[in-house]
Design a protein around this motif. Structure first.
Motif, PDB file in Angstrom:
ATOM      1  N   ILE A   1     -71.055 -41.761  35.971  1.00  0.00           N
ATOM      2  CA  ILE A   1     -70.977 -43.189  36.310  1.00  0.00           C
ATOM      3  C   ILE A   1     -71.583 -43.921  35.127  1.00  0.00           C
TER       4      ILE A   1
ATOM      5  N   VAL B   1     -76.702 -50.511  45.400  1.00  0.00           N
ATOM      6  CA  VAL B   1     -76.030 -49.373  44.751  1.00  0.00           C
ATOM      7  C   VAL B   1     -76.952 -48.145  44.767  1.00  0.00           C
TER       8      VAL B   1
ATOM      9  N   PRO C   1     -69.570 -51.444  34.897  1.00  0.00           N
ATOM     10  CA  PRO C   1     -68.490 -51.265  35.861  1.00  0.00           C
ATOM     11  C   PRO C   1     -67.223 -52.027  35.468  1.00  0.00           C
TER      12      PRO C   1
ATOM     13  N   PRO D   1     -76.691 -46.732  35.722  1.00  0.00           N
ATOM     14  CA  PRO D   1     -75.622 -47.259  36.581  1.00  0.00           C
ATOM     15  C   PRO D   1     -75.895 -48.623  37.187  1.00  0.00           C
TER      16      PRO D   1
ATOM     17  N   CYS E   1     -75.506 -40.212  36.031  1.00  0.00           N
ATOM     18  CA  CYS E   1     -75.520 -41.668  36.237  1.00  0.00           C
ATOM     19  C   CYS E   1     -76.193 -42.281  35.012  1.00  0.00           C
TER      20      CYS E   1
ATOM     21  N   GLN F   1     -68.860 -51.260  40.854  1.00  0.00           N
ATOM     22  CA  GLN F   1     -69.637 -50.028  40.668  1.00  0.00           C
ATOM     23  C   GLN F   1     -69.424 -49.095  41.863  1.00  0.00           C
TER      24      GLN F   1
END
Ligand code: SF4
Length: 326
Positions: free
Chosen positions: A97, A193, A101, A181, A178, A161
């Motif tokens: 990730i 998130v 985003p 992120p 991640c 995201q």
């Protein structure tokens, strides 16, 4: 707990080229002898200033960069030794990730197509089961069935995201890297998130390598934390132990800069002097010595190795007692 990933003595130097014929004149020592483990169902936080090599570690694990030396054992198999075709089998097991985003999603593809892409490519499901799986993924990350036909620009940053998380989940991964992120998201959305990632971990048993520079975020989500400085791992401990009894002067300085939500709480912030040294030509001995308030001659000459100072707590410093417990 069972180990999922074992990183051993990982080294990656990027050549620095100059001149018309692009002669190699040096190398950036991005990661230099980095060792750590990630257990099944664990979140391992990786922190440090920009340029310390934490993102390179993530990319090496994903095999986006080839390591110069060292091992990356994933369920016992050394990924660095596999050919391209042998790696295919593991690609779906380790997902990423990214921080942004907006840049992570193809603006021309509908959400349903984005989520179905990996399932089709890796032939994870028969064609008639792909659409129900896409809807299931949307539900898992808190989005609606009706979102399947929308384009990424129709969503907020936090929702995008979530789509990125859903895409990572579409591969049924065992580990997700991640990479910062939540740092591109509004503070109000960051917690949502993070909570989503925690809930998914509880439900699906996924492990996370959580790369960040914000200590508060790392404390919130990580079971254990590794601290990197100039390509080296300088401290690893369980999260509470690290935040309450760190053993490395660099970790101490990082922690002293975390804001406290109490106007009456007086905090002694440790200001690190000087710039981060050049990774092309790092300092001799302990790489932190030009900025360390405890540095002495031994620190300038001898490189400290990671050694145990408490259960599950290792520190690369000649004098951890100057910080530990103080
Ligand atoms: Fe500071 Fe020396 Fe420890 Fe390095 S080894 S962190 S310079 S006290």
């Amino acid at each position: 707990m069972e180990k999922l990933l074992e990183v051993r003595h990982l080294k990656k130097y990027f050549p620095v080229k100059k001149g018309f014929i692009k002669r190699t004149v040096g190398s950036v020592k991005a990661t230099d002898d980095v060792t750590f483990d990630i257990y099944k169902g664990e979140t391992f936080g990786l922190v440090g200033e920009s340029g310390c090599g934490k993102t390179t570690v993530g990319k090496l694990i994903l095999q986006l960069h080839k390591a110069d030396s060292g091992e990356i054992l994933f369920e016992g198999t050394d990924l660095t030794k596999l050919s391209k075709s042998e790696l295919q089998k593991y690609r779906k097991d380790i997902q990423i990730i990214f921080q942004d985003p907006y840049g992570s999603l193809n603006a021309k593809m509908k959400v349903g197509t984005i989520l179905a892409e990996g399932i089709k490519k890796h032939k994870l499901l028969p064609p008639d089961q792909i659409q129900p799986r896409v809807l299931e993924l949307l539900k898992l990350v808190g989005l609606h069935d009706s979102d399947v036909n929308k384009y990424p620009h129709e969503f907020s940053g936090g929702q995008r995201q979530r789509i990125v998380v859903a895409r990572a989940l579409s591969f049924n991964p065992k580990l997700i890297v991640c990479d910062e992120p939540v740092s591109a998201l509004d503070v109000s959305v960051q917690a949502q998130v993070l909570n989503l990632l925690e809930d998914l971990q509880k439900e699906l048993g996924i492990s996370y390598l959580f790369i960040a520079h914000g200590m508060a975020v790392v404390r919130h989500i990580s079971h254990r934390v590794g601290v990197m400085y100039l390509g080296k791992m300088v401290e690893i401990a369980e999260t509470d132990e690290l935040f309450e009894h760190c053993g490395h002067p660099y970790t101490q300085a990082l922690l002293s800069s975390v804001p406290v939500a109490n106007p009456f709480h007086k905090k002694n912030q440790i200001m690190l002097e000087g710039e981060v040294p050049n990774p092309i030509n790092p300092p001799t001995g302990c790489r932190f010595h030009p900025r360390c308030r405890f540095a002495c001659d031994k620190c300038k000459q001898e490189e400290p190795q990671l050694r145990k100072i408490a259960q599950g707590h290792v520190v690369a410093c000649h004098y951890p007692e100057k910080v530990y417990g103080n």
